[in-house]
Motif scaffolding. Structure first.
Motif, mmCIF file in Angstrom:
data_model
loop_
_atom_site.group_PDB
_atom_site.id
_atom_site.type_symbol
_atom_site.label_atom_id
_atom_site.label_comp_id
_atom_site.label_asym_id
_atom_site.label_seq_id
_atom_site.Cartn_x
_atom_site.Cartn_y
_atom_site.Cartn_z
ATOM 1 N N ALA A 54 16.171 -32.415 38.312
ATOM 2 C CA ALA A 54 16.016 -31.067 37.724
ATOM 3 C C ALA A 54 15.398 -30.904 36.502
ATOM 4 N N CYS A 58 11.568 -29.227 35.672
ATOM 5 C CA CYS A 58 11.659 -28.058 35.050
ATOM 6 C C CYS A 58 10.619 -28.209 34.055
ATOM 7 N N GLU A 61 6.564 -29.109 34.783
ATOM 8 C CA GLU A 61 5.776 -28.014 35.502
ATOM 9 C C GLU A 61 5.756 -27.032 33.294
ATOM 10 N N LEU A 280 19.023 -25.150 31.902
ATOM 11 C CA LEU A 280 18.811 -25.733 33.376
ATOM 12 C C LEU A 280 18.523 -24.578 33.562
ATOM 13 N N GLU A 281 18.989 -23.892 34.092
ATOM 14 C CA GLU A 281 19.007 -22.530 35.106
ATOM 15 C C GLU A 281 18.190 -21.559 34.898
ATOM 16 N N CYS A 283 15.229 -22.337 32.508
ATOM 17 C CA CYS A 283 14.451 -23.358 32.527
ATOM 18 C C CYS A 283 13.491 -23.718 33.770
ATOM 19 N N GLN A 284 14.834 -23.384 35.054
ATOM 20 C CA GLN A 284 14.343 -23.266 36.760
ATOM 21 C C GLN A 284 13.270 -22.188 36.461
ATOM 22 N N SER A 285 14.420 -21.115 35.944
ATOM 23 C CA SER A 285 13.425 -19.780 36.280
ATOM 24 C C SER A 285 11.889 -19.176 35.644
ATOM 25 N N ARG A 287 10.024 -22.265 34.841
ATOM 26 C CA ARG A 287 9.205 -23.055 35.627
ATOM 27 C C ARG A 287 9.385 -22.096 37.599
ATOM 28 N N LEU A 288 9.935 -21.557 37.945
ATOM 29 C CA LEU A 288 8.469 -21.830 39.247
ATOM 30 C C LEU A 288 8.208 -20.246 38.697
#
Length: 382
Positions: A54, A58, A61, A280-281, A283-285, A287-288
């Protein structure tokens, strides 16, 4: 800080979407990789673990987004950082708290591989290391469980596996001794979570971040979004340097700046998150958004966007001229519908900026026409 608050992810995402050139500065241990509370071996062993899928996805991307500079900073040596992040070709790295670094891609400037490692301050006088090694070795012998690590630019005395109370007492006493014998040496003595480090004066993560931001302004015209996250005292230099740099800038010339510490504790940062999982949450947002917005945009589009030179004309099914005001009018005219506009190559970047920040109540998506990379299909609707 009196205005120390929890980081608002929505606010960060809004600023990220609007930005044309972005810089992200992320600490490694304790930020991208969690470190357990207290004095444990995880403090010195986290770098031996492979990045989780994960986290790796991230970072990959975010570093690959042509509007981003992504830099990971750490107190670890360059070899360890290469081992962990070598597969992230576009990412920039800073090792040993900024003693050395390698630059990857800049906003609008894609590099398939990062540059070679270089020193932030060349020709450092390191003759003091022998004295420091002698003092640290003496305290290591007197402190069961303590360890000494010799890096390229610094020495570290680690007491993470020592009884916490005794370890802190020994660390404080050693710092007093070091300050006395190094009074005339160009060094800084830094105390962190479970360690004491002696390194060249003027070398810290704040100096590193300030140097990189200067490079961004000289090479690509600056940035309009900065996110900086860290978890311990070494990262406070980053927060302080960024706030000092933009403190006296006129309104309208300051980027959207978010400095954030991991854990609610005294800090120079504006905001806090509760742990590495929240980093991480976030970075995931981000990244999307990067994945969605950039999958069909060419680097030439984004270079032009950064310089403000993208020609804003194109013909679509409605046979309308695609200037900015017309596109915004289209949002209102197509409320509740979905209208594709096929534009010639090179026009997508302007629409990307509009799609990233549509008027209230509207949505926008970027896609390809008939599977081709260009022209761009711009879809608006409710």
């Amino acid at each position: 800080r009196s205005d120390f608050t929890a980081l608002d992810t929505t606010e960060v995402l809004t600023a990220y979407r609007r930005a044309r050139r972005r810089a992200l500065f992320l600490d490694w241990g304790g930020t991208l990789v969690p470190i357990e509370d207290g004095f444990t071996s995880h403090l010195v062993e986290y770098f031996r673990e492979r990045l989780s899928p994960a986290v790796h996805a991230c970072l990959h991307e975010l570093a690959s987004d042509p509007r981003n500079l992504l830099m990971v900073l750490s107190g670890q040596e360059s070899g360890r950082m290469d081992a962990a992040f070598s597969s992230l070709g576009h990412a920039s790295l800073a090792a040993e708290h900024g003693f050395c670094y390698r630059l990857g891609s800049l906003p609008g400037v894609r590099r398939p591989h990062a540059s070679e490692w270089r020193q932030l301050l060349p020709d450092n006088d390191l003759s003091w290391k022998e004295t420091v090694a002698t003092v640290m070795e003496a305290y290591k012998v007197r402190t069961n469980g303590a360890q000494t690590e010799v890096k390229g630019s610094s020495l570290v005395w680690k007491f993470d596996e020592v009884d916490p109370e005794f370890g802190l007492m020994q660390a404080k006493e050693m710092c007093v001794h070091l300050n006395t014998v190094l009074a005339n040496c160009p060094v800084a003595i830094i105390t962190g979570k479970g360690y004491v480090e002696v390194r060249p004066k003027g070398v810290n993560k704040g100096a590193m971040v300030d140097h990189v931001v200067s490079q961004l302004y000289s090479q690509v015209g600056g940035v309009d979004f900065i996110l900086c996250i860290g978890d311990d005292s070494a990262d406070e230099f980053m927060f302080q340097a960024l706030h000092a740099r933009f403190a006296d800038r006129p309104a309208g010339t300051v980027p959207a700046l978010f400095t954030c510490v991991v854990g609610r504790k005294p800090s120079s940062a504006q905001y806090y998150v509760n742990g590495a999982d929240e980093v991480l949450e976030l970075c995931q947002s981000l990244r999307l958004h990067s994945t969605r917005a950039n999958r069909n945009l060419s680097t030439s589009d984004l270079k032009g966007l950064g310089r403000g030179r993208v020609p804003i004309r194109g013909e679509g099914p409605l046979n309308s001229s695609m200037d900015g005001s017309t596109m915004r009018a289209v949002f209102a005219a197509t409320r509740g519908t979905s209208t594709p506009f096929a534009l010639p190559a090179g026009h997508g970047a302007r629409l990307a900026s509009i799609a990233a920040s549509p008027p209230p109540g509207q949505r926008a998506e970027l896609g390809t026409v008939d599977g081709a990379a260009e022209p761009i299909k711009f879809t608006v609707g409710q």
